[in-house]
Write a protein that holds these residues in place. Structure first.
Motif, PDB file in Angstrom:
ATOM      1  N   VAL A 123       0.834  -1.201   0.000  1.00 40.51           N
ATOM      2  CA  VAL A 123       0.000   0.000   0.000  1.00 40.51           C
ATOM      3  C   VAL A 123       0.869   1.252   0.000  1.00 40.51           C
ATOM      4  O   VAL A 123       0.590   2.231  -0.709  1.00 40.51           O
ATOM      5  CB  VAL A 123      -0.945  -0.007   1.218  1.00 40.51           C
ATOM      6  N   GLU A 124       1.945   1.212   0.770  1.00 40.88           N
ATOM      7  CA  GLU A 124       2.850   2.359   0.840  1.00 40.88           C
ATOM      8  C   GLU A 124       3.566   2.596  -0.486  1.00 40.88           C
ATOM      9  O   GLU A 124       3.812   3.740  -0.877  1.00 40.88           O
ATOM     10  CB  GLU A 124       3.875   2.144   1.957  1.00 40.88           C
ATOM     11  N   ALA A 125       3.907   1.509  -1.175  1.00 39.28           N
ATOM     12  CA  ALA A 125       4.674   1.629  -2.413  1.00 39.28           C
ATOM     13  C   ALA A 125       3.799   1.890  -3.639  1.00 39.28           C
ATOM     14  O   ALA A 125       4.321   2.303  -4.680  1.00 39.28           O
ATOM     15  CB  ALA A 125       5.486   0.357  -2.630  1.00 39.28           C
ATOM     16  N   ASN A 126       2.494   1.638  -3.522  1.00 40.80           N
ATOM     17  CA  ASN A 126       1.595   1.778  -4.673  1.00 40.80           C
ATOM     18  C   ASN A 126       0.390   2.626  -4.285  1.00 40.80           C
ATOM     19  O   ASN A 126      -0.513   2.155  -3.579  1.00 40.80           O
ATOM     20  CB  ASN A 126       1.126   0.402  -5.162  1.00 40.80           C
ATOM     21  N   LYS A 127       0.375   3.866  -4.786  1.00 43.35           N
ATOM     22  CA  LYS A 127      -0.698   4.787  -4.397  1.00 43.35           C
ATOM     23  C   LYS A 127      -2.062   4.336  -4.908  1.00 43.35           C
ATOM     24  O   LYS A 127      -3.106   4.756  -4.378  1.00 43.35           O
ATOM     25  CB  LYS A 127      -0.397   6.188  -4.900  1.00 43.35           C
ATOM     26  N   ASP A 128      -2.076   3.458  -5.928  1.00 40.60           N
ATOM     27  CA  ASP A 128      -3.349   2.976  -6.479  1.00 40.60           C
ATOM     28  C   ASP A 128      -3.877   1.731  -5.767  1.00 40.60           C
ATOM     29  O   ASP A 128      -4.975   1.254  -6.077  1.00 40.60           O
ATOM     30  CB  ASP A 128      -3.187   2.666  -7.967  1.00 40.60           C
ATOM     31  N   LYS A 161      -5.642  -0.529  -3.108  1.00 40.10           N
ATOM     32  CA  LYS A 161      -6.769  -0.321  -2.201  1.00 40.10           C
ATOM     33  C   LYS A 161      -7.051  -1.600  -1.419  1.00 40.10           C
ATOM     34  O   LYS A 161      -7.082  -2.695  -1.993  1.00 40.10           O
ATOM     35  CB  LYS A 161      -8.017   0.095  -2.979  1.00 40.10           C
ATOM     36  N   LEU A 204      -5.139  -3.955  -6.966  1.00 47.30           N
ATOM     37  CA  LEU A 204      -4.000  -3.184  -7.457  1.00 47.30           C
ATOM     38  C   LEU A 204      -3.955  -3.195  -8.981  1.00 47.30           C
ATOM     39  O   LEU A 204      -3.762  -4.249  -9.592  1.00 47.30           O
ATOM     40  CB  LEU A 204      -2.694  -3.771  -6.904  1.00 47.30           C
TER      41      LEU A 204
END
Length: 282
Positions: A138-143, A145, A157
């Motif tokens: 989640v921290e590495a991928n803003k998309d 959920k 993702l």
């Protein structure tokens, strides 16, 4: 799609890369197959309703550990080393391996227009791994959920594939005793929870039996795998081992009784045989 880093890859010469690619293509052709056998198939268990927690693993449903009390009979499953895969009619199995080392890394099951990539990782003895892994993603991928799913909190993702096309994936993780099993679902199995393909692959994933082994592994290390071994091969190897053991213990006609004396001689002959070797890459 990788989940963890495994260090920098060494540069290969163009010739070595081309040779590896050729071997990879050959392995892909040999590995890709459709499972037709109904025996050892997925068990029809009722998975929980979508929730942020996944309760009942090892008791009512899986993924299972080989030492779980209620583990299903996996004699007819496909042996991958780190885990045993049940059969589902109509699936296509592909094995993912490192091109340079030929080490098996995971498997991908395709069913209809959907697929699930499966990998097993070592986890700490006293706590699970999925919560930390999910937080990192989640921290590495803003998309990314978080959503409530049948395997507890899951991730949705979007990822970009070859050609620049963006597809939605559904990432699940289930913690077991000193292991975490991760599945990356795509196709209908990632976007439509009520689709038949989604239900079939959910069932298959929940019927996997994990064998962590006793080798010392750091958390997030892949549990060692090997090329697929079919049930018939496992059965033949087991029978051969039992026959060899029985031959060692059976009475031999004319075998001397009692202590040896200087007039008795024993000749021992040992025959070494080499078993089949596997070489598969991707």
């Amino acid at each position: 799609m990788g989940l963890f880093g495994f260090g920098k890859k060494k540069r290969q010469s163009e010739e070595a890369a081309e040779a590896a690619a050729e071997e990879n293509d050959k392995a892909d052709e040999a590995i890709s197959e459709t499972a037709e056998a109904p025996a050892g198939g997925i068990q029809e268990t009722i998975l929980p309703e979508p929730s942020d927690e996944y309760d009942g693993r090892g008791d009512e449903h899986g993924p299972w550990d080989v030492d779980d009390e209620n583990v299903p009979d996996y004699d007819e499953y496909l042996d991958m080393g780190a885990y045993y895969l049940p059969f589902l009619q109509g699936i296509e199995l592909r094995v993912k391996a490192n091109r340079a080392t030929q080490q098996v890394l995971g498997t991908t099951i395709t069913y209809g227009s959907s697929s699930v990539e499966i990998e097993a990782f070592a986890a700490p003895k006293t706590m699970g791994l999925w919560d930390d892994v999910r937080a990192d993603l989640v921290e590495a991928n803003k998309d990314a959920k978080e959503t409530d799913g049948v395997f507890g909190t899951e991730l949705t993702l979007p990822v970009v594939v070859k050609g620049g096309r963006k597809v939605v994936t559904r990432i699940v993780g289930v913690d077991g005793p000193r292991w975490m099993l991760r599945g990356i679902f795509s196709g209908k199995a990632a976007t439509d929870p009520d689709h038949a393909e989604t239900k079939a692959l959910n069932q298959l994933f929940s019927n996997i039996v994990v064998e962590r082994g006793e080798d010392p592994l750091a958390p997030r290390d892949l549990i060692p795998m090997h090329p697929p071994v079919a049930p018939a091969e496992r059965k033949a190897a087991k029978e051969a081992a039992e026959a060899e053991q029985a031959g060692r213990t059976m009475d031999i006609p004319g075998q001397p009784k009692g202590p040896f004396d200087s007039d008795q001689q024993v000749e021992v002959k040992t025959t070494l045989s080499r078993g089949p070797m596997f070489s598969e890459v991707r």
